[in-house]
Design a protein around this motif. Sequence first.
Motif, PDB file in Angstrom:
ATOM      1  N   THR A  16       0.853  -1.191   0.000  1.00  9.86           N
ATOM      2  CA  THR A  16       0.000   0.000   0.000  1.00  9.86           C
ATOM      3  C   THR A  16       0.889   1.242   0.000  1.00  9.86           C
ATOM      4  O   THR A  16       2.099   1.148   0.167  1.00  9.86           O
ATOM      5  CB  THR A  16      -0.887   0.051   1.244  1.00  9.86           C
ATOM      6  OG1 THR A  16      -0.031   0.077   2.395  1.00  9.86           O
ATOM      7  CG2 THR A  16      -1.791  -1.148   1.302  1.00  9.86           C
ATOM      8  N   TYR A  17       0.276   2.412  -0.187  1.00 15.35           N
ATOM      9  CA  TYR A  17       1.092   3.619  -0.267  1.00 15.35           C
ATOM     10  C   TYR A  17       1.790   3.871   1.058  1.00 15.35           C
ATOM     11  O   TYR A  17       2.921   4.331   1.111  1.00 15.35           O
ATOM     12  CB  TYR A  17       0.261   4.821  -0.700  1.00 15.35           C
ATOM     13  CG  TYR A  17      -0.787   5.266   0.279  1.00 15.35           C
ATOM     14  CD1 TYR A  17      -2.074   4.714   0.257  1.00 15.35           C
ATOM     15  CD2 TYR A  17      -0.531   6.248   1.218  1.00 15.35           C
ATOM     16  CE1 TYR A  17      -3.044   5.124   1.148  1.00 15.35           C
ATOM     17  CE2 TYR A  17      -1.495   6.668   2.108  1.00 15.35           C
ATOM     18  CZ  TYR A  17      -2.744   6.094   2.075  1.00 15.35           C
ATOM     19  OH  TYR A  17      -3.706   6.479   2.964  1.00 15.35           O
ATOM     20  N   GLU A  18       1.106   3.531   2.165  1.00 19.31           N
ATOM     21  CA  GLU A  18       1.746   3.705   3.474  1.00 19.31           C
ATOM     22  C   GLU A  18       2.962   2.789   3.602  1.00 19.31           C
ATOM     23  O   GLU A  18       4.007   3.176   4.107  1.00 19.31           O
ATOM     24  CB  GLU A  18       0.757   3.359   4.587  1.00 19.31           C
ATOM     25  CG  GLU A  18      -0.212   4.450   4.908  1.00 19.31           C
ATOM     26  CD  GLU A  18      -1.185   4.004   5.995  1.00 19.31           C
ATOM     27  OE1 GLU A  18      -1.734   2.892   5.870  1.00 19.31           O
ATOM     28  OE2 GLU A  18      -1.367   4.748   6.938  1.00 19.31           O
ATOM     29  N   ALA A  19       2.769   1.544   3.142  1.00 18.51           N
ATOM     30  CA  ALA A  19       3.856   0.575   3.267  1.00 18.51           C
ATOM     31  C   ALA A  19       5.038   0.992   2.404  1.00 18.51           C
ATOM     32  O   ALA A  19       6.191   0.844   2.814  1.00 18.51           O
ATOM     33  CB  ALA A  19       3.369  -0.811   2.850  1.00 18.51           C
ATOM     34  N   LEU A  20       4.761   1.490   1.218  1.00 18.16           N
ATOM     35  CA  LEU A  20       5.847   1.899   0.334  1.00 18.16           C
ATOM     36  C   LEU A  20       6.634   3.046   0.943  1.00 18.16           C
ATOM     37  O   LEU A  20       7.866   3.059   0.926  1.00 18.16           O
ATOM     38  CB  LEU A  20       5.277   2.302  -1.028  1.00 18.16           C
ATOM     39  CG  LEU A  20       6.282   2.408  -2.153  1.00 18.16           C
ATOM     40  CD1 LEU A  20       6.945   1.077  -2.372  1.00 18.16           C
ATOM     41  CD2 LEU A  20       5.592   2.865  -3.430  1.00 18.16           C
ATOM     42  N   TRP A  21       5.902   4.000   1.510  1.00 14.31           N
ATOM     43  CA  TRP A  21       6.549   5.129   2.171  1.00 14.31           C
ATOM     44  C   TRP A  21       7.470   4.615   3.282  1.00 14.31           C
ATOM     45  O   TRP A  21       8.634   4.991   3.364  1.00 14.31           O
ATOM     46  CB  TRP A  21       5.469   6.043   2.747  1.00 14.31           C
ATOM     47  CG  TRP A  21       5.930   7.257   3.462  1.00 14.31           C
ATOM     48  CD1 TRP A  21       6.581   8.327   2.924  1.00 14.31           C
ATOM     49  CD2 TRP A  21       5.766   7.542   4.841  1.00 14.31           C
ATOM     50  NE1 TRP A  21       6.818   9.269   3.885  1.00 14.31           N
ATOM     51  CE2 TRP A  21       6.328   8.820   5.078  1.00 14.31           C
ATOM     52  CE3 TRP A  21       5.184   6.868   5.915  1.00 14.31           C
ATOM     53  CZ2 TRP A  21       6.331   9.417   6.337  1.00 14.31           C
ATOM     54  CZ3 TRP A  21       5.195   7.469   7.166  1.00 14.31           C
ATOM     55  CH2 TRP A  21       5.769   8.721   7.363  1.00 14.31           C
ATOM     56  N   ALA A  22       6.948   3.703   4.107  1.00 15.09           N
ATOM     57  CA  ALA A  22       7.752   3.158   5.200  1.00 15.09           C
ATOM     58  C   ALA A  22       8.952   2.398   4.648  1.00 15.09           C
ATOM     59  O   ALA A  22      10.065   2.524   5.158  1.00 15.09           O
ATOM     60  CB  ALA A  22       6.898   2.229   6.063  1.00 15.09           C
ATOM     61  N   GLY A  23       8.740   1.628   3.585  1.00 15.16           N
ATOM     62  CA  GLY A  23       9.815   0.810   3.038  1.00 15.16           C
ATOM     63  C   GLY A  23      10.976   1.652   2.537  1.00 15.16           C
ATOM     64  O   GLY A  23      12.140   1.340   2.785  1.00 15.16           O
TER      65      GLY A  23
END
Lengths: 152, 639, 285
Positions: B378-385
């Motif tokens: 998800t966009y949140e996960a990508l940001w965190a990654g």
Amino acid sequence: MSGISKSPWILHYDASSCNGCDIEVLACLTPVFDVERLGVINTGNPKHADIFLVTGAVNEQSRKVIVNLYNQMPEPKVVVAVGICASTGGIFRECYNISGGVDSIIPVDVYVPGCAARPEAIIDGVVQALGVLEKKRAAQIPSNTISATAST
Amino acid sequence: MTACNPMTPLTLLILSLIMVPLATGLGLAFLRIDALRKVVVVGVTLAVCAGTIALVAVSAPLDLGGGMSLNNHWINMAILGAEVTMSLYIIYVGLRAKHAMIVLLTLAQMGLMGWFEFTAGAHVEVTQNLFVDKLSVIMALINGLVGGGICIYALGYMREYHEVAHREVRDRRPLFFALLFVFLGAMFGLIFANNLMWLFLFWEITTLCSFLLIGYTQTDEALRNARRALVMNLAGGLAFAMAIVWCYRQTHGIELQALIGSKQALVLVPAALLCFAGITKSAQLPFSSWLLGAMVAPTPVSALLHSSTMVKAGVYLVLRMAPVITGTKVGTMVALVGGITFLVGSLAAITASEAKRVLAWSTIANLGLIVLCGGIGTYEALWAGVLLIIFHAVAKCLLFLCVGVVDHKMHTRSIEEMSGLIRRLPRVAVMMLIGMAGMFLAPFGMLISKWAVLKAVVDAAPLLSVFIVFGSAATLFFWVKWMGKLVEVTAAGDTDKKEFGLSEGVALYSLGVATFLTCLLFPLISSQFVEPYVMDVYGQTASLSKDNILIMTIMMALVMLFPLSFIGYGRGVKVVDAYLGGANVGGSVRFLGSANAVEEVTMHNYYLRGFFSETWLSRWGGIGGSVFLAIMLLVSYFL
Amino acid sequence: MSIWIRVIIYLVAAPVVGCLLSGWDRRITARMQARQGPPILQPLYDVMKLWGKENLVVRRSQNLYIWFFLVLVIFTGGLFFAGADLLLVIFALTLGAIFFVLGAYKASSPYSFIGAERELIQIMAYEPMVLLTAIGMYIATRSFSVEAIAGHSKLLVLTLPGVFLGFLYTLEIKFRKSPFDLSSSHHAHQELVRGITTEFSGRTLALIEIAHWYETVFLLGWVYLFFASLPMLGVAVSLFVFVFVILVDNVFARLKWQTAVRSAWLVTAVLGFGNILILSLLQNK
């Protein structure tokens, strides 16, 4: 009011005692006598303690330990010699390995005689020590480090 | 012959970033004069650093990322030629070592690619061979700045390595530095490539560099571990080759951005295969053993390849695949692989007492966290990654370099021997503490990233949080007990006058500063690089709210006050001995034991080996990982 | 009530409340042991006495860590009562705990060393459940902000019973009470001497005590959060939980750290994770 007389923490050390006085000291913590009413806690750690409760006379091994523990206690501190052996050497005074009571190596503030000293007497001694503590705190007596007197 | 597009400054910059290190590397292989090598290394490193910084400026107007054509028959021929040469060399290596898997995997790869070239090679049309977007810029910055720092560090380190610490190892420094620079160039190529064939070439170059560098000392153990790394990465390479073929079959194109933009159902299989390749390269379970074995290589290798850059290539690929696999069973499986790796890696690191092993497990664990983010997608996960990639690369590199200095100064990598390092090697110890803080402590970067991961996970797949919560607890344990070892001072000792040489010093200080700066400037990094990238891909992005930024800044300020409080410390306190039951003998270190014997105080960290068994964890973690990977591949095909 | 007023009330009232709670702790413990027990204000007398004592150290910089421990614990509570992000609150508390542990390491004595290692193991034991509590609250209320969770209309304990029970289990560890008083003991236990606090004396020890007061108030505040929609019930339950923790302390002997970690993680996995599993399955329907 500094609180020092309301929160006396004890370091209990057995120098060469037969354990008679030690049992009486521990009895003070039991529900019958309950010294925690007075805020007394038996810490095993010199750095946390105000009152150094010593039982038994001083021999070679305990000499170094007593000095070591005494130096690790923060000011203001008092020493209470519990039982006749700690006070004067008791019946072992003349023995080859005993150098006498605790006052032969560190300054003692309160003597609690008895063999074994009774819990009531011990508590009385502790309460008197609290008075001495208060006076010391008020006078801001600087600490003096005792060095172990060398005797091989 | 197709005409080349006119060279924009951006294209020129990218090409030079790829070609200059590659060419330098090839040249360095023949340069035997130390002084000259120093000049070349420092010069090219500075040029590369300048180039990557220039890249930030030059690519700024590119909001959506831009590609370059560079369609040239000769370039493609060259790439094919390079691939064939490398494959032949690897087969030769495999034959000489009598290692069947190496030979078989390479033959399979060659066969597949050969068949592909033969049948479809002439018809493949590629519009953009290279591509640059914000993620490429971030990766390039990491590769250039962190990688450059390591190259400079390696100058002083390898001199000491060969002249003092490891005189038994044959001095092949020309080859060593050549490989470092070839690797740097290949990483740039990997980052900027859009044509999957080109990406594949650079991918395999990094595999080869890794193999040669792990085996640098040429001991039996090193060669064995090098071959293990080679086999596992070749397996990934085979998956990569299959992905290219399949992608062409589905979409008639072999461009990465096109694949990302295609319909999920169409390209799920190539995406899954590329994730497989990324997972092998980033040493996820069940492929973690190669990274642990790679620690026999000299420290610059461990720092550059096996923590900051090469393994990042693997997770970079998984993150690129995120929009394709998000919400699918494939994504779930990838996330599970990442999750179980994070958990197992963190638990296993507790039991390790050798510094590089702890760092290796920690690297594997953190890469697992990034793979988890990629799998969720998800966009949140990508940001965190992406944030995780940035912070981990910097902090872990700093730690490896410090461990290298300690290794040379004290001839040991055991954590127990590092007791009191703050007195003996204060600067190194402080750098190490900064690095460790950067790895797990609030409000440093990794913790912010972990916070971001938690947020992403609870929104998308709350059940995966079980891996993160248990793993985080474990990471705290092994980092803090190591920190404790560094600050405790038991024996009297002197401070070493010369802790490290000039080149090591430059690298250490710059990385220490970089760790601080990335934390401090974290909101800026997020808003300038990461959020635009995520916005590109998903049309929405996660970010830190102003309140939270304020809170983190306050925490950061508090933590920074700590070193300042050392000014004028120790006033008004009286120093006495530690409590040793009253049996102290002249200080806090010795005491009178039984039978009047003087004993020394020894304090060993808990390694909990009776509680967590590394073998058991690796085995069952590996089984779990294999199961998840198998399901991932099957599900991508059949569903 | 504005954020700043809440924070100031917390800063001023928490040590008072914490002191009284600590005093009641010792009283109730004593009564359970058929003793009289000290006066309620005894912790205050302890702190006052410690404040006036000489400050002894083994290493000159060891006390600095404790100052930062205290500041961060206060900061944690302040964040919590201001209504900030629950995860950041947890991380701030962890940061404080780490400073405490590092201070004990710095003291470089065998007893403080063991205390520090055990404290780390304790943290490792309770950290998963603490994080899962925050996650559970997020799933139930869709927000990590304490303000939002406190303002939630439903009684959280009804949707998060497993999480609540798991949280209670780990509270026992966080309060450093039997059966999990592994790293240091308040009462007469002398197995580790004083464990993590062995080499701290005087004013520094007083600071540790004060930090524990702040921490107690914060933790009970978190218990309240489970019942936030019925404030009176929340306060009552918090106090009941406090007494319950004391009861468990007096009933159980200290367990080994292996048991502590294993049982805490088991409870986390079964009760905490189980609750979250059921909750997300129900929500997905």
